[in-house]
Write an enzyme that holds these catalytic residues in place. Structure first.
Site, PDB file in Angstrom:
ATOM      1  N   GLY A 166       0.826  -1.209   0.000  1.00 45.70           N
ATOM      2  CA  GLY A 166       0.000   0.000   0.000  1.00 45.70           C
ATOM      3  C   GLY A 166       0.856   1.252   0.000  1.00 45.70           C
ATOM      4  O   GLY A 166       1.796   1.369  -0.795  1.00 45.70           O
TER       5      GLY A 166
ATOM      6  N   CYS B  92       8.816   6.021  13.916  1.00 46.28           N
ATOM      7  CA  CYS B  92       9.962   5.138  14.168  1.00 46.28           C
ATOM      8  C   CYS B  92      10.630   4.602  12.910  1.00 46.28           C
ATOM      9  O   CYS B  92      11.830   4.815  12.713  1.00 46.28           O
ATOM     10  CB  CYS B  92       9.521   3.973  15.038  1.00 46.28           C
ATOM     11  SG  CYS B  92       9.119   4.506  16.690  1.00 46.28           S
TER      12      CYS B  92
HETATM   13  C1  UDX Z   1       7.243   0.387  14.795  1.00 47.86           C
HETATM   14  C2  UDX Z   1       7.717  -1.032  15.143  1.00 47.86           C
HETATM   15  O1  UDX Z   1       6.812  -1.987  14.584  1.00 47.86           O
HETATM   16  C3  UDX Z   1       7.818  -1.199  16.636  1.00 47.86           C
HETATM   17  O2  UDX Z   1       8.348  -2.492  16.948  1.00 47.86           O
HETATM   18  C4  UDX Z   1       8.739  -0.119  17.187  1.00 47.86           C
HETATM   19  O3  UDX Z   1       8.831  -0.218  18.577  1.00 47.86           O
HETATM   20  C5  UDX Z   1       8.240   1.262  16.790  1.00 47.86           C
HETATM   21  O4  UDX Z   1       8.114   1.343  15.378  1.00 47.86           O
HETATM   22  P1  UDX Z   1       4.911   1.683  14.743  1.00 47.86           P
HETATM   23  O5  UDX Z   1       5.661   2.806  14.116  1.00 47.86           O
HETATM   24  O6  UDX Z   1       4.003   1.970  15.879  1.00 47.86           O
HETATM   25  O7  UDX Z   1       5.919   0.553  15.289  1.00 47.86           O
HETATM   26  O8  UDX Z   1       4.020   1.022  13.607  1.00 47.86           O
HETATM   27  P2  UDX Z   1       4.082  -0.295  12.724  1.00 47.86           P
HETATM   28  O9  UDX Z   1       2.944  -1.167  13.064  1.00 47.86           O
HETATM   29  O10 UDX Z   1       5.409  -0.898  12.731  1.00 47.86           O
HETATM   30  O11 UDX Z   1       3.793   0.326  11.278  1.00 47.86           O
HETATM   31  C6  UDX Z   1       4.722   1.227  10.706  1.00 47.86           C
HETATM   32  C7  UDX Z   1       4.230   1.685   9.359  1.00 47.86           C
HETATM   33  O12 UDX Z   1       4.295   0.635   8.421  1.00 47.86           O
HETATM   34  C8  UDX Z   1       2.789   2.184   9.329  1.00 47.86           C
HETATM   35  O13 UDX Z   1       2.730   3.323   8.512  1.00 47.86           O
HETATM   36  C9  UDX Z   1       2.025   1.043   8.694  1.00 47.86           C
HETATM   37  O14 UDX Z   1       0.865   1.502   8.016  1.00 47.86           O
HETATM   38  C10 UDX Z   1       3.057   0.509   7.731  1.00 47.86           C
HETATM   39  N1  UDX Z   1       2.880  -0.911   7.400  1.00 47.86           N
HETATM   40  C11 UDX Z   1       2.939  -1.852   8.376  1.00 47.86           C
HETATM   41  C12 UDX Z   1       2.673  -1.277   6.074  1.00 47.86           C
HETATM   42  O15 UDX Z   1       2.637  -0.447   5.179  1.00 47.86           O
HETATM   43  N2  UDX Z   1       2.546  -2.608   5.783  1.00 47.86           N
HETATM   44  C13 UDX Z   1       2.597  -3.580   6.729  1.00 47.86           C
HETATM   45  O16 UDX Z   1       2.469  -4.753   6.375  1.00 47.86           O
HETATM   46  C14 UDX Z   1       2.789  -3.191   8.059  1.00 47.86           C
END
Ligand code: UDX
Length: 447
Positions: free
Chosen positions: A254, A261
């Site tokens: 997507g 982070c």
């Molecule tokens: C992340 C890490 O996962 C976590 O372990 C760390 O402590 C902090 O950073 P976070 O930033 O809260 O956590 O979100 P996360 O669920 O990791 O998603 C990050 C981004 O990736 C989001 O924008 C999400 O939409 C995107 N994402 C996630 C995707 O585009 N595809 C996926 O399959 C998963």
């Protein structure tokens, strides 16, 4: 145990509340008196499922206090956690000003042995700098250690991630520090515990976030190929993710990764690689692929609408991902100004993050904040989905269709099955669905 904690942002607040929930006595410091006042009254400063209840319960039980006074968090504490922000500098490196400030603040307050624990994501060897800073201020006699115990909390599921961890990483360079952290966690958790050096623990955290970012960019490149080849990326992700060597998580194609982070930690790691003469090409490519995702969505939107000016566009989703009000690194921060500058009339809706966006972009005659997703869709020429909120997945599609002027949906999170959308009368564009593949059928037979 008595614990002090510096910084009540996302990680700091969740960590302090959850540590109190485990039965420890926690004093958390923040410089901002309005944050301290709100938290002391039990009002969460962030949107995080499960947090309000635990916050209130632990304040009531007398295990959790918030203060602006650093001395209250240091005096009598066994462990002091450093949870302050490490935002990106303009050159991509992590800005460690706040970490240094905590080290300088703690140093004169040390009253007996303390274990200082990094929770914030920091570049490898930051503990060394914290130790040096404190030692310079205290002289050789004060007893303290610096350890690393990175958090792996995801916004939106942070409380659950803390209370049901898949692993705990303890980076300590001596037995005393290691035992203290084991005493803190071991009675409460049954998960694997990785015991390692401080620098290794710091690097595990950086590596974890870089790998997650790489996984997302990988599936996003595959999703572009899926479009070209006429296959469905969601099915491909499932087909590869069932292989335990690959794993099914973090394969949602997507708009790519946002938030505070992953982008920041990836950029910091790139600078670490460059400083050490290590090839950063792969990491840079992960970042470049990610930064092109929003452009790809906007190109689809422009192709669907032809002329953007004077078109009514419903935007669903402002936060960078579901179940949070955090808009840092969110695609909405690019998409909304782009559409606004292009002359579109915007109706924007998000279940939690609108107040934060409103503070940046106040409403005007072409930017309206809608009360609900359906309210946003009213009279729209197109509807753009930027966040994967469940609320959007369960929308009454017939109702959405009947409210819109032209039923064009540009889905940046692949929330819907293309053939279902087409059957419901939508012109549906997503990122990675080349044709109408029988995904519904496959799920029914449990494939
Ligand atoms: C992340 C890490 O996962 C976590 O372990 C760390 O402590 C902090 O950073 P976070 O930033 O809260 O956590 O979100 P996360 O669920 O990791 O998603 C990050 C981004 O990736 C989001 O924008 C999400 O939409 C995107 N994402 C996630 C995707 O585009 N595809 C996926 O399959 C998963």
């Amino acid at each position: 145990m008595r614990l002090g904690l510096f910084g009540t942002g996302y990680a700091g607040l969740v960590t302090s509340v959850c540590l109190a929930h485990l039965g420890h006595s926690v004093t958390a410091v923040d410089k901002d008196p309005t944050i301290v006042a709100a938290l002391s009254e039990g009002t969460p400063t962030i949107h995080e499922p499960g947090l309000p209840e635990l916050l209130a319960d632990n304040i009531k039980a007398g295990r959790l206090k918030f203060t602006t006074r650093s001395e209250d968090a240091v005096a009598g504490s066994d462990i002091i956690f450093v949870c302050v922000g490490t935002p990106p500098r303009s050159d991509g490196r992590a800005d460690l000003c706040q970490v240094e400030e905590v080290a300088r603040t703690i140093a004169p307050l040390l009253d007996g042995y303390k274990l200082i624990v990094e929770k914030s994501t920091v570049p490898a060897r930051t503990a060394h700098w914290i130790t040096r800073t404190i030692r310079r201020l205290t002289g050789p006699d004060r007893e303290f250690d610096v350890a690393s115990n990175p958090e792996f909390l995801r916004e939106g599921t942070a409380v659950r991630d803390f209370l049901e961890p898949d692993r705990i990483v303890i980076g300590a360079d001596n037995g005393r520090a290691r035992s203290l952290l084991l005493d803190l966690y071991k009675p409460s958790f049954d998960c694997p515990i990785v015991l390692t050096s401080v620098t290794t623990a710091e690097f595990i955290k950086q590596t974890a976030n870089a790998f997650l970012a790489a996984k997302i960019s990988f599936i996003n490149v595959m999703s572009d190929l899926c479009e070209a080849l006429g296959v469905d990326v969601t099915t491909v992700a499932r087909g590869i993710g069932l292989d335990p060597r690959i794993g099914g998580h973090f394969l949602d194609a997507g708009l790519g990764f946002g938030g505070s982070c992953l982008p920041k930690d990836l950029s910091a790691l790139i600078t670490v690689a460059e400083e050490n003469g290590v090839d950063s090409g792969m990491l840079k490519e992960v970042r470049r692929i990610n930064s092109a995702r929003v452009e790809r969505l906007l190109a689809k939107l422009e192709r669907a609408l032809w002329v953007v000016r004077h078109k009514a566009v419903a935007v669903l989703g402002v936060s960078f991902k579901a179940n949070t009000d955090d808009i840092r690194g969110a695609p909405s921060l690019t998409v909304i100004p782009w559409l606004h500058a292009g002359g579109a009339n915007l109706r924007v809706y998000d279940p939690a993050a609108v107040p934060k966006l409103k503070a940046l972009y106040p409403p005007d005659d072409r930017l309206v904040y809608a009360e609900s997703a359906l309210d946003a869709a009213r009279d729209a020429h197109a509807l753009v989905i930027l966040t994967d909120w469940d609320e959007f997945r369960s929308l009454d599609l017939g109702r959405v269709r009947s409210l819109m002027r032209t039923p064009i949906v540009i889905d940046g999170r692949n929330l819907f099955v293309p053939e279902v959308m087409r059957a419901a009368g939508f012109e549906y564009y997503s990122l990675g669905h080349g044709d109408v593949t029988p995904r519904v059928e496959m799920q029914r037979v449990g494939v």
